[in-house]
Design an enzyme around this catalytic site. Structure first.
Site, PDB file in Angstrom:
ATOM      1  N   HIS A 148      46.790  21.081  88.674  1.00 44.87           N
ATOM      2  CA  HIS A 148      48.426  21.096  90.025  1.00 44.87           C
ATOM      3  C   HIS A 148      48.528  22.301  89.775  1.00 44.87           C
ATOM      4  O   HIS A 148      47.752  23.155  90.360  1.00 44.87           O
ATOM      5  CB  HIS A 148      49.131  20.026  88.793  1.00 44.87           C
ATOM      6  CG  HIS A 148      50.407  19.673  89.732  1.00 44.87           C
ATOM      7  ND1 HIS A 148      50.128  19.923  91.197  1.00 44.87           N
ATOM      8  CD2 HIS A 148      51.513  18.893  89.619  1.00 44.87           C
ATOM      9  CE1 HIS A 148      51.275  19.412  91.804  1.00 44.87           C
ATOM     10  NE2 HIS A 148      52.222  18.545  90.662  1.00 44.87           N
ATOM     11  N   HIS A 192      40.979  19.093  96.759  1.00 44.17           N
ATOM     12  CA  HIS A 192      42.644  18.180  96.971  1.00 44.17           C
ATOM     13  C   HIS A 192      42.781  17.194  96.601  1.00 44.17           C
ATOM     14  O   HIS A 192      41.611  16.256  97.924  1.00 44.17           O
ATOM     15  CB  HIS A 192      43.437  18.963  98.214  1.00 44.17           C
ATOM     16  CG  HIS A 192      44.790  18.393  98.111  1.00 44.17           C
ATOM     17  ND1 HIS A 192      45.114  17.562  98.306  1.00 44.17           N
ATOM     18  CD2 HIS A 192      45.554  19.708  96.978  1.00 44.17           C
ATOM     19  CE1 HIS A 192      47.433  17.580  98.065  1.00 44.17           C
ATOM     20  NE2 HIS A 192      47.466  18.973  97.476  1.00 44.17           N
ATOM     21  N   ASP A 198      47.218  27.246  95.506  1.00 43.87           N
ATOM     22  CA  ASP A 198      47.455  28.165  94.787  1.00 43.87           C
ATOM     23  C   ASP A 198      46.144  29.160  94.966  1.00 43.87           C
ATOM     24  O   ASP A 198      45.222  29.746  94.254  1.00 43.87           O
ATOM     25  CB  ASP A 198      46.395  26.985  93.799  1.00 43.87           C
ATOM     26  CG  ASP A 198      47.489  25.742  93.205  1.00 43.87           C
ATOM     27  OD1 ASP A 198      49.030  26.515  93.022  1.00 43.87           O
ATOM     28  OD2 ASP A 198      47.590  24.815  93.131  1.00 43.87           O
TER      29      ASP A 198
HETATM   30  N1  CMC Z   1      34.872  22.747  91.714  1.00 42.97           N
HETATM   31  C1  CMC Z   1      34.109  21.908  91.791  1.00 42.97           C
HETATM   32  N2  CMC Z   1      34.039  20.947  92.026  1.00 42.97           N
HETATM   33  C2  CMC Z   1      35.355  20.053  92.440  1.00 42.97           C
HETATM   34  C3  CMC Z   1      36.173  20.645  92.716  1.00 42.97           C
HETATM   35  C4  CMC Z   1      36.053  22.105  92.555  1.00 42.97           C
HETATM   36  N3  CMC Z   1      37.314  22.894  92.752  1.00 42.97           N
HETATM   37  N4  CMC Z   1      36.959  19.349  93.290  1.00 42.97           N
HETATM   38  C5  CMC Z   1      36.204  18.683  93.535  1.00 42.97           C
HETATM   39  N5  CMC Z   1      34.906  19.468  93.038  1.00 42.97           N
HETATM   40  C6  CMC Z   1      34.496  17.991  93.021  1.00 42.97           C
HETATM   41  C7  CMC Z   1      34.208  16.712  91.891  1.00 42.97           C
HETATM   42  O1  CMC Z   1      33.333  16.562  91.097  1.00 42.97           O
HETATM   43  C8  CMC Z   1      33.666  15.952  93.159  1.00 42.97           C
HETATM   44  O2  CMC Z   1      31.848  15.719  93.029  1.00 42.97           O
HETATM   45  P1  CMC Z   1      30.844  14.483  92.679  1.00 42.97           P
HETATM   46  O3  CMC Z   1      31.772  13.948  93.297  1.00 42.97           O
HETATM   47  O4  CMC Z   1      29.250  15.604  93.077  1.00 42.97           O
HETATM   48  O5  CMC Z   1      31.453  13.751  91.433  1.00 42.97           O
HETATM   49  C9  CMC Z   1      34.158  15.763  93.821  1.00 42.97           C
HETATM   50  O6  CMC Z   1      34.514  17.426  94.435  1.00 42.97           O
HETATM   51  C10 CMC Z   1      35.481  15.179  94.386  1.00 42.97           C
HETATM   52  O7  CMC Z   1      36.171  15.065  93.402  1.00 42.97           O
HETATM   53  P2  CMC Z   1      37.163  14.678  92.468  1.00 42.97           P
HETATM   54  O8  CMC Z   1      37.444  15.412  90.856  1.00 42.97           O
HETATM   55  O9  CMC Z   1      36.951  13.529  92.681  1.00 42.97           O
HETATM   56  O10 CMC Z   1      38.710  14.878  93.151  1.00 42.97           O
HETATM   57  P3  CMC Z   1      39.766  14.892  92.778  1.00 42.97           P
HETATM   58  O11 CMC Z   1      40.845  14.230  94.407  1.00 42.97           O
HETATM   59  O12 CMC Z   1      40.502  13.170  91.470  1.00 42.97           O
HETATM   60  O13 CMC Z   1      41.321  16.108  92.563  1.00 42.97           O
HETATM   61  C11 CMC Z   1      41.632  18.358  92.406  1.00 42.97           C
HETATM   62  C12 CMC Z   1      41.752  16.870  93.637  1.00 42.97           C
HETATM   63  C13 CMC Z   1      42.633  19.125  93.082  1.00 42.97           C
HETATM   64  C14 CMC Z   1      41.852  18.082  91.225  1.00 42.97           C
HETATM   65  C15 CMC Z   1      40.040  18.907  92.394  1.00 42.97           C
HETATM   66  O14 CMC Z   1      39.906  19.170  93.332  1.00 42.97           O
HETATM   67  C16 CMC Z   1      39.982  20.222  91.272  1.00 42.97           C
HETATM   68  O15 CMC Z   1      40.092  19.921  90.544  1.00 42.97           O
HETATM   69  N6  CMC Z   1      40.615  21.376  92.346  1.00 42.97           N
HETATM   70  C17 CMC Z   1      40.742  22.853  91.279  1.00 42.97           C
HETATM   71  C18 CMC Z   1      42.317  22.819  90.261  1.00 42.97           C
HETATM   72  C19 CMC Z   1      43.258  22.783  91.524  1.00 42.97           C
HETATM   73  O16 CMC Z   1      43.002  23.694  92.654  1.00 42.97           O
HETATM   74  N7  CMC Z   1      44.068  22.473  91.845  1.00 42.97           N
HETATM   75  C20 CMC Z   1      45.009  22.543  92.734  1.00 42.97           C
HETATM   76  C21 CMC Z   1      45.055  21.227  93.324  1.00 42.97           C
HETATM   77  S1  CMC Z   1      46.476  22.127  95.447  1.00 42.97           S
HETATM   78  C22 CMC Z   1      48.091  22.091  94.426  1.00 42.97           C
HETATM   79  C23 CMC Z   1      48.510  21.260  93.331  1.00 42.97           C
HETATM   80  O17 CMC Z   1      48.429  19.974  93.718  1.00 42.97           O
HETATM   81  O18 CMC Z   1      49.714  21.873  92.692  1.00 42.97           O
END
Ligand code: CMC
Length: 431
Positions: free
Chosen positions: A267, A306, A362
């Site tokens: 987050h 996201h 971010d």
């Molecule tokens: N790097 C590599 N792969 C990713 C990333 C990433 N940053 N984000 C998502 N994926 C992949 C994930 O592995 C999955 O792949 P597969 O379908 O093969 O399993 C696919 O994309 C879908 O991702 P998800 O984990 O199901 O998506 P989610 O909605 O549960 O997670 C998230 C969203 C923001 C937690 C995630 O994208 C992430 O961990 N990003 C990196 C951390 C980040 O930048 N967070 C800040 C978010 S914006 C500001 C805030 O909220 O504070």
């Protein structure tokens, strides 16, 4: 005629018409779907709330596919260009932009609640010298609850307003104290002659000069960054704010909980992790190797992806522009070249294209914060300060919503059926 969702239960052949309102069904209407009369009834199963609305809200609108963000109907781009953070905070909480008189009263109220109780210094001094500033912020925000027992009067409009002044006013002071404690510098009081972001910069960076003069470009950049971070509808920390608030706890402990949720690296803590990642990559030519590691599932590309945005985060676009203005004052942050290269390669690569992974808020913010002189572990506080207004707006909306009750999700129990207690000397016999 009401729109309905027609459901046939293949277990019983039973048919049900569930009313549709605003594109949703009320999952309580599923409870009538039973096999036996004494069944509990059908529930929805939705780990991580991927498709469940927990409230009706009129505060923030996001269209994740189109990359649209609006506060109370106003596009984020217009607010970033034409408004100020305190005006946006007013808008989020009250629903309308303030008139001049309302604005003066609002800014006066917040500016005159920026001081912290002197005991806060002793409290801060109790933290270890290398304590993470977010840990200090979370604890100190919670401690506000002990200084202001009147905050428990959550149904009293005047009391709520006073807590809003206090919370929005004191967040920068707490963050600055945490930073100065970390650096071993004496604490600096707010300067009421400066703007909200100017006074914050003063509390952070004033040294021996009699009067601190913030650089106007950096002061404005910080104010715009505060606008961009002010609210983002029902994200993890906001859900925590509403969840804690739903038990009628006071807004300070609820905000401390929300800030704790924000602290996590997935987050608001991501801004700190992006910087660590860029430092680890080290140079532009190492970017392709790093992308391979991301694709292999070894690491995440921090600052990308996201839950809601499946398009470029509109906040990241604005932040990229602010970066250029900041660098004209501070000099260019070398890490920007690595970030731009990561973005360039990622946006062309099928892994990221197929999953609709774009830079989020971010990705570029940490590069700006570093150029402005903030240590990496202070970045998430810079997210928490402005998000306080969004949290409090969402909290108040929940308090005033007659449909809301104490938050209490259900579970699908898959554990043991009833079994008898096993004495210690007979445990482990069945493996
Ligand atoms: N790097 C590599 N792969 C990713 C990333 C990433 N940053 N984000 C998502 N994926 C992949 C994930 O592995 C999955 O792949 P597969 O379908 O093969 O399993 C696919 O994309 C879908 O991702 P998800 O984990 O199901 O998506 P989610 O909605 O549960 O997670 C998230 C969203 C923001 C937690 C995630 O994208 C992430 O961990 N990003 C990196 C951390 C980040 O930048 N967070 C800040 C978010 S914006 C500001 C805030 O909220 O504070």
């Amino acid at each position: 005629m009401t729109d309905t969702l027609s459901i046939t239960d293949s277990r019983t052949g039973g048919q049900y018409d569930i009313p549709i309102s605003d594109g949703t069904i009320n999952t309580m209407d599923l409870r009538q779907i039973k096999v036996l009369d004494d069944d509990f009834g059908m529930m929805g199963y939705d780990p991580a709330f991927k498709n469940t609305a927990s409230c009706q809200s009129r505060i923030t609108f996001i269209d994740g596919d189109k990359g649209i963000l609006r506060y109370r109907g106003y596009p984020i781009e217009q607010l970033a260009e034409k408004s100020s953070y305190l005006e946006v905070a007013y808008l989020l909480i009250h629903g309308e932009l303030p008139t001049r008189a309302q604005s003066e009263e609002w800014v006066h109220g917040i500016t005159h609640h920026t001081m912290l109780h002197e005991n806060t210094k002793k409290f801060m001094d109790g933290f270890h010298h290398d304590a993470h500033p977010m840990g200090m912020l979370v604890s100190t925000v919670a401690a506000l609850s002990t200084f202001y027992p009147d905050s428990k009067a959550i149904q009293d409009e005047d009391a709520r307003r006073l807590q809003m002044y206090r919370l929005i006013g004191k967040m920068p002071s707490i963050a600055a104290y945490a930073y100065r404690r970390r650096m071993g510098f004496p604490y600096v009081y707010p300067d009421n002659e400066l703007s909200y972001s100017g006074s914050f910069l003063n509390m952070l960076f004033k040294m021996t000069e009699l009067k601190y003069k913030p650089n106007p470009v950096l002061e404005k950049a910080l104010d715009v960054l505060f606008i961009l971070h002010a609210d983002h509808e029902q994200n993890c920390s906001t859900s925590v704010m509403r969840g804690i608030g739903s038990s009628q706890a006071d807004p300070f402990v609820a905000t401390a909980g929300a800030a704790a949720a924000l602290y996590g690296p997935l987050h608001g803590g991501a801004n700190e992790q992006v910087l660590r990642m860029l430092n680890e990559i080290g140079s532009k030519d190492k970017v392709p190797d790093f992308i391979q590691r991301v694709k292999a599932g070894d690491v995440l590309l921090m600052g990308f992806g996201h839950r809601v945005y499946k398009n470029y985060d509109p906040r990241a676009k604005i932040i990229k522009e602010i970066a250029e203005q900041v660098f004209e004052v501070t000099g260019r942050n070398e890490l920007l070249d690595i970030a731009l290269e990561l973005e360039r390669i990622a946006l062309e690569d099928d892994y990221f294209v197929d999953r609709k992974l774009y830079p989020n808020v971010d990705f570029y913010s940490g590069i700006i914060y570093q150029a402005m002189g903030f240590p990496t572990d202070a970045f998430t506080m810079l997210f928490a300060i402005p998000r306080a207004s969004g949290w409090i707006a969402q909290w108040q909306e929940m308090i005033l919503d007659p449909e809301q009750k104490i938050a209490r999700p259900r579970q699908v129990y898959l554990g043991h059926d009833k079994r008898d207690f096993v004495p210690e000397d007979r445990r482990g016999e069945d493996g």
